[in-house]
Motif scaffolding. Structure first.
Motif, PDB file in Angstrom:
ATOM      1  N   LEU A 325       0.797  -0.970  -0.033  1.00 34.44           N
ATOM      2  CA  LEU A 325      -0.002   0.335   0.248  1.00 34.44           C
ATOM      3  C   LEU A 325       0.741   1.114  -0.437  1.00 34.44           C
ATOM      4  O   LEU A 325       1.700   1.310   1.028  1.00 34.44           O
ATOM      5  CB  LEU A 325      -1.023  -0.013   1.676  1.00 34.44           C
ATOM      6  CG  LEU A 325      -1.842  -0.862   0.888  1.00 34.44           C
ATOM      7  CD1 LEU A 325      -3.222  -0.828   2.483  1.00 34.44           C
ATOM      8  CD2 LEU A 325      -2.877  -0.480   0.009  1.00 34.44           C
ATOM      9  N   ASP A 326       0.900   2.360  -1.129  1.00 36.28           N
ATOM     10  CA  ASP A 326       1.554   3.466  -1.200  1.00 36.28           C
ATOM     11  C   ASP A 326       0.406   4.724  -0.642  1.00 36.28           C
ATOM     12  O   ASP A 326      -1.349   4.467  -1.046  1.00 36.28           O
ATOM     13  CB  ASP A 326       1.480   3.421  -2.312  1.00 36.28           C
ATOM     14  CG  ASP A 326       2.996   2.605  -2.548  1.00 36.28           C
ATOM     15  OD1 ASP A 326       3.924   2.479  -2.107  1.00 36.28           O
ATOM     16  OD2 ASP A 326       2.745   2.068  -3.829  1.00 36.28           O
ATOM     17  N   GLY A 327       0.644   5.633  -0.352  1.00 37.26           N
ATOM     18  CA  GLY A 327      -0.281   6.936  -0.187  1.00 37.26           C
ATOM     19  C   GLY A 327       0.174   7.997  -1.112  1.00 37.26           C
ATOM     20  O   GLY A 327       1.262   8.990  -0.959  1.00 37.26           O
ATOM     21  N   VAL A 328      -1.330   9.382  -0.519  1.00 40.49           N
ATOM     22  CA  VAL A 328      -1.076  10.333  -0.955  1.00 40.49           C
ATOM     23  C   VAL A 328      -2.009  11.084  -0.529  1.00 40.49           C
ATOM     24  O   VAL A 328      -2.845  11.119  -0.641  1.00 40.49           O
ATOM     25  CB  VAL A 328      -0.596  10.894  -2.696  1.00 40.49           C
ATOM     26  CG1 VAL A 328      -0.856  12.479  -3.431  1.00 40.49           C
ATOM     27  CG2 VAL A 328      -0.301  10.270  -3.323  1.00 40.49           C
ATOM     28  N   GLY A 329      -1.249  12.129  -0.190  1.00 38.19           N
ATOM     29  CA  GLY A 329      -1.472  13.121   0.966  1.00 38.19           C
ATOM     30  C   GLY A 329      -1.465  14.835   0.707  1.00 38.19           C
ATOM     31  O   GLY A 329      -0.378  15.084   0.332  1.00 38.19           O
ATOM     32  N   ARG A 330      -2.313  15.515   0.600  1.00 35.91           N
ATOM     33  CA  ARG A 330      -2.275  16.594   0.067  1.00 35.91           C
ATOM     34  C   ARG A 330      -3.878  17.487   1.166  1.00 35.91           C
ATOM     35  O   ARG A 330      -5.102  17.301   1.203  1.00 35.91           O
ATOM     36  CB  ARG A 330      -2.996  16.950  -1.355  1.00 35.91           C
ATOM     37  CG  ARG A 330      -1.947  16.403  -1.977  1.00 35.91           C
ATOM     38  CD  ARG A 330      -2.922  16.063  -2.900  1.00 35.91           C
ATOM     39  NE  ARG A 330      -2.271  15.647  -4.568  1.00 35.91           N
ATOM     40  CZ  ARG A 330      -1.645  15.177  -5.431  1.00 35.91           C
ATOM     41  NH1 ARG A 330      -0.985  16.489  -6.019  1.00 35.91           N
ATOM     42  NH2 ARG A 330      -1.620  14.124  -6.358  1.00 35.91           N
ATOM     43  N   PHE A 331      -2.620  19.186   1.263  1.00 37.57           N
ATOM     44  CA  PHE A 331      -3.556  19.605   2.703  1.00 37.57           C
ATOM     45  C   PHE A 331      -3.412  20.950   1.998  1.00 37.57           C
ATOM     46  O   PHE A 331      -2.512  21.289   1.026  1.00 37.57           O
ATOM     47  CB  PHE A 331      -3.286  19.209   3.785  1.00 37.57           C
ATOM     48  CG  PHE A 331      -3.474  18.613   4.391  1.00 37.57           C
ATOM     49  CD1 PHE A 331      -4.714  17.830   4.937  1.00 37.57           C
ATOM     50  CD2 PHE A 331      -2.412  17.354   4.418  1.00 37.57           C
ATOM     51  CE1 PHE A 331      -4.487  16.349   5.577  1.00 37.57           C
ATOM     52  CE2 PHE A 331      -2.560  15.575   4.350  1.00 37.57           C
ATOM     53  CZ  PHE A 331      -3.524  15.832   4.791  1.00 37.57           C
ATOM     54  N   ALA A 332      -4.942  21.767   1.485  1.00 37.82           N
ATOM     55  CA  ALA A 332      -4.057  22.996   1.939  1.00 37.82           C
ATOM     56  C   ALA A 332      -5.098  24.565   2.535  1.00 37.82           C
ATOM     57  O   ALA A 332      -6.628  24.050   2.306  1.00 37.82           O
ATOM     58  CB  ALA A 332      -4.656  23.631  -0.420  1.00 37.82           C
ATOM     59  N   LEU A 333      -4.604  25.599   2.814  1.00 38.11           N
ATOM     60  CA  LEU A 333      -5.247  26.830   3.133  1.00 38.11           C
ATOM     61  C   LEU A 333      -5.362  27.835   2.345  1.00 38.11           C
ATOM     62  O   LEU A 333      -4.744  28.321   2.226  1.00 38.11           O
ATOM     63  CB  LEU A 333      -4.990  26.806   4.638  1.00 38.11           C
ATOM     64  CG  LEU A 333      -5.747  28.226   5.246  1.00 38.11           C
ATOM     65  CD1 LEU A 333      -7.343  27.900   5.186  1.00 38.11           C
ATOM     66  CD2 LEU A 333      -5.405  28.387   6.877  1.00 38.11           C
ATOM     67  N   VAL A 334      -6.563  28.241   1.886  1.00 39.46           N
ATOM     68  CA  VAL A 334      -6.394  29.336   0.720  1.00 39.46           C
ATOM     69  C   VAL A 334      -7.375  30.793   1.064  1.00 39.46           C
ATOM     70  O   VAL A 334      -8.773  30.444   1.195  1.00 39.46           O
ATOM     71  CB  VAL A 334      -6.597  29.171  -1.004  1.00 39.46           C
ATOM     72  CG1 VAL A 334      -6.781  29.873  -1.364  1.00 39.46           C
ATOM     73  CG2 VAL A 334      -5.833  27.079  -1.486  1.00 39.46           C
ATOM     74  N   TYR A 335      -6.934  31.641   0.817  1.00 35.47           N
ATOM     75  CA  TYR A 335      -7.547  33.458   1.037  1.00 35.47           C
ATOM     76  C   TYR A 335      -7.311  33.527  -0.096  1.00 35.47           C
ATOM     77  O   TYR A 335      -6.750  33.507  -1.089  1.00 35.47           O
ATOM     78  CB  TYR A 335      -7.476  33.857   1.402  1.00 35.47           C
ATOM     79  CG  TYR A 335      -7.967  35.401   1.262  1.00 35.47           C
ATOM     80  CD1 TYR A 335      -9.077  35.798   1.955  1.00 35.47           C
ATOM     81  CD2 TYR A 335      -7.399  36.516   0.802  1.00 35.47           C
ATOM     82  CE1 TYR A 335      -9.666  37.099   1.394  1.00 35.47           C
ATOM     83  CE2 TYR A 335      -8.007  37.975   0.337  1.00 35.47           C
ATOM     84  CZ  TYR A 335      -8.891  37.605   1.117  1.00 35.47           C
ATOM     85  OH  TYR A 335     -10.105  39.251   0.773  1.00 35.47           O
ATOM     86  N   ASN A 336      -8.891  33.417  -1.475  1.00 32.79           N
ATOM     87  CA  ASN A 336      -8.416  34.496  -3.034  1.00 32.79           C
ATOM     88  C   ASN A 336     -10.005  35.118  -3.501  1.00 32.79           C
ATOM     89  O   ASN A 336     -11.285  34.853  -2.878  1.00 32.79           O
ATOM     90  CB  ASN A 336      -8.582  33.124  -3.735  1.00 32.79           C
ATOM     91  CG  ASN A 336      -8.587  33.235  -4.860  1.00 32.79           C
ATOM     92  OD1 ASN A 336      -8.805  34.563  -5.898  1.00 32.79           O
ATOM     93  ND2 ASN A 336      -8.112  32.489  -6.048  1.00 32.79           N
ATOM     94  N   ASN A 337      -9.203  36.128  -2.757  1.00 36.65           N
ATOM     95  CA  ASN A 337     -11.077  37.835  -3.651  1.00 36.65           C
ATOM     96  C   ASN A 337     -10.845  37.403  -4.855  1.00 36.65           C
ATOM     97  O   ASN A 337     -11.784  38.902  -5.309  1.00 36.65           O
ATOM     98  CB  ASN A 337     -10.983  39.094  -2.747  1.00 36.65           C
ATOM     99  CG  ASN A 337      -9.595  39.387  -2.888  1.00 36.65           C
ATOM    100  OD1 ASN A 337      -9.589  39.319  -3.545  1.00 36.65           O
ATOM    101  ND2 ASN A 337      -9.572  40.285  -2.387  1.00 36.65           N
ATOM    102  N   MET A 338     -10.014  36.903  -6.185  1.00 36.53           N
ATOM    103  CA  MET A 338     -10.520  37.074  -6.858  1.00 36.53           C
ATOM    104  C   MET A 338      -9.049  37.677  -7.507  1.00 36.53           C
ATOM    105  O   MET A 338      -7.960  37.582  -8.778  1.00 36.53           O
ATOM    106  CB  MET A 338     -11.220  37.749  -7.790  1.00 36.53           C
ATOM    107  CG  MET A 338     -10.968  36.745  -9.389  1.00 36.53           C
ATOM    108  SD  MET A 338     -11.480  34.865  -9.671  1.00 36.53           S
ATOM    109  CE  MET A 338     -12.945  34.725  -9.713  1.00 36.53           C
TER     110      MET A 338
END
Length: 378
Positions: A325-338
């Motif tokens: 078994l292998d794995g990939v984890g992704r996490f993100a925190l974003v502020y975007n007012n365009m």
């Protein structure tokens, strides 16, 4: 009378001959024009076919970005500039069934640089400030592509000479933990490969909103993921250098004899073919704010060959095939007012390799901080 008839017949033959020559000349003269006319017709057809093919390709590409605008807002600007900080990490762990293990980790790379993008064309450059003076041979390339339907990762990593022993336990050496955090130049490893995956709920869930800022997630949504991957791994340890390190640091004269042989191998090289499933979720917890978490587990088929050092059979080699078994984890925190956007993201890959004598685990990833500005409204 006969003479007159002969003259008339001669004139007629002469006229016919001249008429035939003129017809042939006119036909020859008209050939280039006819060929040009045919050529121009073919060129117009060719250009029309190229334009029609381009329109079809463009239409198919546009379909990748079709979304439910109550959940996802497409980007309104053509250009973006950004400053980014990328921090990379890498760790290898080797263990056996007797409780022995050695963990190697490299110094994190701290990179800073500018980034410029025009629609789908993006260019960036970073300087590795953590290795400016030591001439590290580390090579690191990571490229992640995100669309609403399909995502892909392409990577190549080759270790430098800045590894250290992060944690060690050897049954025959009680105080082996004194080697923790000691630099070790006898470790080499590399990995190269790719993975590609499909996003099922692509009308309402947007990976680009979390990792490329080309869209804005307006409402919370999640999606199942499924993909495939192929990687090639290489791992080698110079056991003579490790023995010398044990002798020097622990005042042991026969380290090569007491370090358990089950951990000793010359090198490991294997291919990893995997099929993965996972789930990702975008949580819009406030206006313009987004938190993403994504986890994928892959059933990987390993095809490997390795040299294994054994005192009685020093040239013994083995090969094996198994599933892990292998794995990939992704996490993100974003502020975007365009117009303005800022955030952080983390992506980590882990690969497991099991053999009856020993096991290895390779984990690598990077954490990114960024601040950007969009301009040039569409």
């Amino acid at each position: 009378m006969k003479s007159s008839n002969r003259q008339i017949n001669s004139l007629i033959r002469y006229f016919c001959l001249m008429l035939s020559i003129c017809c042939q000349f006119n036909a020859a003269a008209s050939c280039p024009e006819d060929s040009l006319r045919i050529s121009n017709t073919d060129d117009r057809r060719s250009i029309f076919n190229v334009e029609r093919t381009a329109q079809k390709v463009y239409g198919e590409v546009k379909k990748l970005s079709h979304v439910d605008t109550t959940y996802i807002m497409p980007q309104k600007y053509n250009f973006t500039v950004m400053i980014q900080n990328i921090n990379t990490y890498e760790m290898y762990r080797i263990s056996d069934n007797n409780g022995q293990h050695i963990t190697f980790s490299s110094r994190p790379s701290v990179k800073v640089g500018p980034y410029f993008g025009w629609r789908w064309i993006c260019l960036g450059y970073t300087i590795d400030f953590s290795h400016l003076s030591n001439g590290s041979k580390k090579q690191d390339f990571n490229l992640s592509l995100y669309s609403n339907k399909i995502g892909a990762d392409l990577f190549y990593r080759k270790t430098g000479d800045d590894f250290r022993i992060r944690d060690i336990r050897l049954n025959n050496i009680p105080n082996a933990q004194l080697l923790n955090h000691v630099p070790f130049e006898g470790f080499k490893g590399s990995i190269k490969g790719f993975n590609i995956y499909y996003i099922f709920n692509n009308k309402r869930f947007s990976y680009p909103a979390a990792y490329s800022q080309s869209t804005v997630q307006r409402r919370s949504a999640g999606s199942l993921l499924a993909g495939i991957g192929l990687t090639k791994h290489s791992l080698a340890i110079n056991w003579d250098k490790l023995d010398q390190l044990v002798n020097q640091r622990l005042n042991i004269n026969n380290a090569s004899q007491i370090v358990d042989q089950t951990l000793r191998f010359s090198d490991i090289k294997y291919y990893d073919i995997s099929a993965s499933v996972g789930y990702a979720y975008n949580w819009v917890f406030a206006p313009h704010f987004l938190f993403n978490a994504s986890l994928s587990t892959a059933l990987a088929y390993k095809k490997s060959s390795s040299g294994y050092v054994d005192e009685q059979q020093p040239h013994k080699a083995f090969s094996f095939r198994n599933f892990n078994l292998d794995g990939v984890g992704r996490f993100a925190l974003v502020y975007n007012n365009m117009r303005w956007y800022a955030g952080t993201s983390a992506i980590f890959h882990t690969y497991n390799y099991n053999k009856s004598q020993f096991q290895t685990n390779n984990t690598f990833g990077y954490v990114t901080l960024y601040l950007g500005y969009n301009f040039g409204q569409k």
